[in-house]
Design a protein around this motif. Sequence first.
Motif, PDB file in Angstrom:
ATOM      1  N   TRP A 176       0.837  -1.202   0.000  1.00 49.19           N
ATOM      2  CA  TRP A 176       0.000   0.000   0.000  1.00 49.19           C
ATOM      3  C   TRP A 176       0.864   1.241   0.000  1.00 49.19           C
ATOM      4  O   TRP A 176       1.895   1.290   0.680  1.00 49.19           O
ATOM      5  CB  TRP A 176      -0.913  -0.007   1.248  1.00 49.19           C
ATOM      6  N   CYS A 177       0.439   2.210  -0.759  1.00 47.53           N
ATOM      7  CA  CYS A 177       1.144   3.482  -0.873  1.00 47.53           C
ATOM      8  C   CYS A 177       0.673   4.380   0.281  1.00 47.53           C
ATOM      9  O   CYS A 177      -0.521   4.554   0.480  1.00 47.53           O
ATOM     10  CB  CYS A 177       0.806   4.104  -2.220  1.00 47.53           C
ATOM     11  N   VAL A 178       1.614   4.916   1.034  1.00 53.70           N
ATOM     12  CA  VAL A 178       1.246   5.697   2.214  1.00 53.70           C
ATOM     13  C   VAL A 178       1.353   7.185   1.912  1.00 53.70           C
ATOM     14  O   VAL A 178       2.415   7.684   1.547  1.00 53.70           O
ATOM     15  CB  VAL A 178       2.170   5.357   3.402  1.00 53.70           C
ATOM     16  N   ASN A 215      -1.814   3.155 -12.569  1.00 54.31           N
ATOM     17  CA  ASN A 215      -1.853   4.536 -12.114  1.00 54.31           C
ATOM     18  C   ASN A 215      -0.729   4.880 -11.146  1.00 54.31           C
ATOM     19  O   ASN A 215      -0.492   6.036 -10.856  1.00 54.31           O
ATOM     20  CB  ASN A 215      -3.186   4.820 -11.413  1.00 54.31           C
ATOM     21  N   HIS A 216      -0.083   3.860 -10.644  1.00 53.96           N
ATOM     22  CA  HIS A 216       0.924   4.112  -9.637  1.00 53.96           C
ATOM     23  C   HIS A 216       2.286   4.280 -10.302  1.00 53.96           C
ATOM     24  O   HIS A 216       2.690   3.442 -11.096  1.00 53.96           O
ATOM     25  CB  HIS A 216       0.948   2.937  -8.650  1.00 53.96           C
ATOM     26  N   PRO A 217       3.005   5.348  -9.971  1.00 50.08           N
ATOM     27  CA  PRO A 217       4.311   5.555 -10.601  1.00 50.08           C
ATOM     28  C   PRO A 217       5.317   4.503 -10.155  1.00 50.08           C
ATOM     29  O   PRO A 217       5.344   4.101  -8.994  1.00 50.08           O
ATOM     30  CB  PRO A 217       4.721   6.950 -10.110  1.00 50.08           C
ATOM     31  N   GLY A 256       8.564   4.684  -9.879  1.00 45.52           N
ATOM     32  CA  GLY A 256       9.553   5.174  -8.918  1.00 45.52           C
ATOM     33  C   GLY A 256       8.910   6.036  -7.859  1.00 45.52           C
ATOM     34  O   GLY A 256       9.320   7.164  -7.618  1.00 45.52           O
ATOM     35  N   CYS A 257       7.899   5.481  -7.223  1.00 49.28           N
ATOM     36  CA  CYS A 257       7.124   6.256  -6.246  1.00 49.28           C
ATOM     37  C   CYS A 257       8.000   6.680  -5.075  1.00 49.28           C
ATOM     38  O   CYS A 257       8.678   5.864  -4.484  1.00 49.28           O
ATOM     39  CB  CYS A 257       5.960   5.402  -5.752  1.00 49.28           C
ATOM     40  N   PRO A 258       8.008   7.974  -4.757  1.00 50.65           N
ATOM     41  CA  PRO A 258       8.838   8.456  -3.655  1.00 50.65           C
ATOM     42  C   PRO A 258       8.209   8.257  -2.283  1.00 50.65           C
ATOM     43  O   PRO A 258       8.860   8.453  -1.265  1.00 50.65           O
ATOM     44  CB  PRO A 258       8.972   9.950  -3.966  1.00 50.65           C
ATOM     45  N   ARG A 259       6.938   7.863  -2.253  1.00 50.36           N
ATOM     46  CA  ARG A 259       6.255   7.728  -0.966  1.00 50.36           C
ATOM     47  C   ARG A 259       6.655   6.430  -0.282  1.00 50.36           C
ATOM     48  O   ARG A 259       7.025   5.461  -0.955  1.00 50.36           O
ATOM     49  CB  ARG A 259       4.747   7.726  -1.173  1.00 50.36           C
ATOM     50  N   PRO A 260       6.535   6.387   1.019  1.00 49.12           N
ATOM     51  CA  PRO A 260       6.741   5.102   1.693  1.00 49.12           C
ATOM     52  C   PRO A 260       5.612   4.137   1.375  1.00 49.12           C
ATOM     53  O   PRO A 260       4.494   4.558   1.065  1.00 49.12           O
ATOM     54  CB  PRO A 260       6.747   5.475   3.178  1.00 49.12           C
ATOM     55  N   HIS A 261       5.940   2.867   1.423  1.00 48.91           N
ATOM     56  CA  HIS A 261       4.938   1.830   1.218  1.00 48.91           C
ATOM     57  C   HIS A 261       4.919   0.915   2.433  1.00 48.91           C
ATOM     58  O   HIS A 261       5.917   0.793   3.138  1.00 48.91           O
ATOM     59  CB  HIS A 261       5.275   0.995  -0.026  1.00 48.91           C
ATOM     60  N   VAL A 262       3.789   0.292   2.646  1.00 54.44           N
ATOM     61  CA  VAL A 262       3.696  -0.733   3.688  1.00 54.44           C
ATOM     62  C   VAL A 262       3.140  -1.994   3.050  1.00 54.44           C
ATOM     63  O   VAL A 262       2.527  -1.954   1.987  1.00 54.44           O
ATOM     64  CB  VAL A 262       2.802  -0.276   4.869  1.00 54.44           C
TER      65      VAL A 262
HETATM   66 ZN    ZN Z   1       3.531   4.651  -3.911  1.00 60.59          ZN
END
Ligand code: ZN
Length: 117
Positions: free
Chosen positions: A58-60, A76-78, A80-86
Amino acid sequence: MTRPPAGSGGARRVRCRCGRTVLRQLVGRRAALDVTADADELTAAAAAELREPNRLDWCVRQRKSGPDLAWVDRRNHPAGCPRPHVIDHKCTAPPAAASRPRRTRTTSVPEGQLTLG
Ligand SMILES: [Zn+2]
Ligand SMILES: [Zn+2]
């Protein structure tokens, strides 16, 4: 203590039966999924490696009210997502209620007492 109104989203930090801190949230708009995820934040890449068919990551997003878990849709999710994930919590605690002896509780009130008064 101010509680966010119901339905505003956001994850709750709770202690699981196994002793780990997990994030719980209903994720999704139409069919909400009751998600229990490890509270440990991973990078998107690390979470993707741990992902299994029945274990999602999950994208946080950090909001004022706290973390908010979002569905990771590959379209839809990038990448190289910079957000933390769990990642979904895998509980190591034994299943509850299985070994508990069943006790039938009978509240026996003598019939005479019902008419007292
Ligand atoms: Zn993400
Ligand atoms: Zn657990």
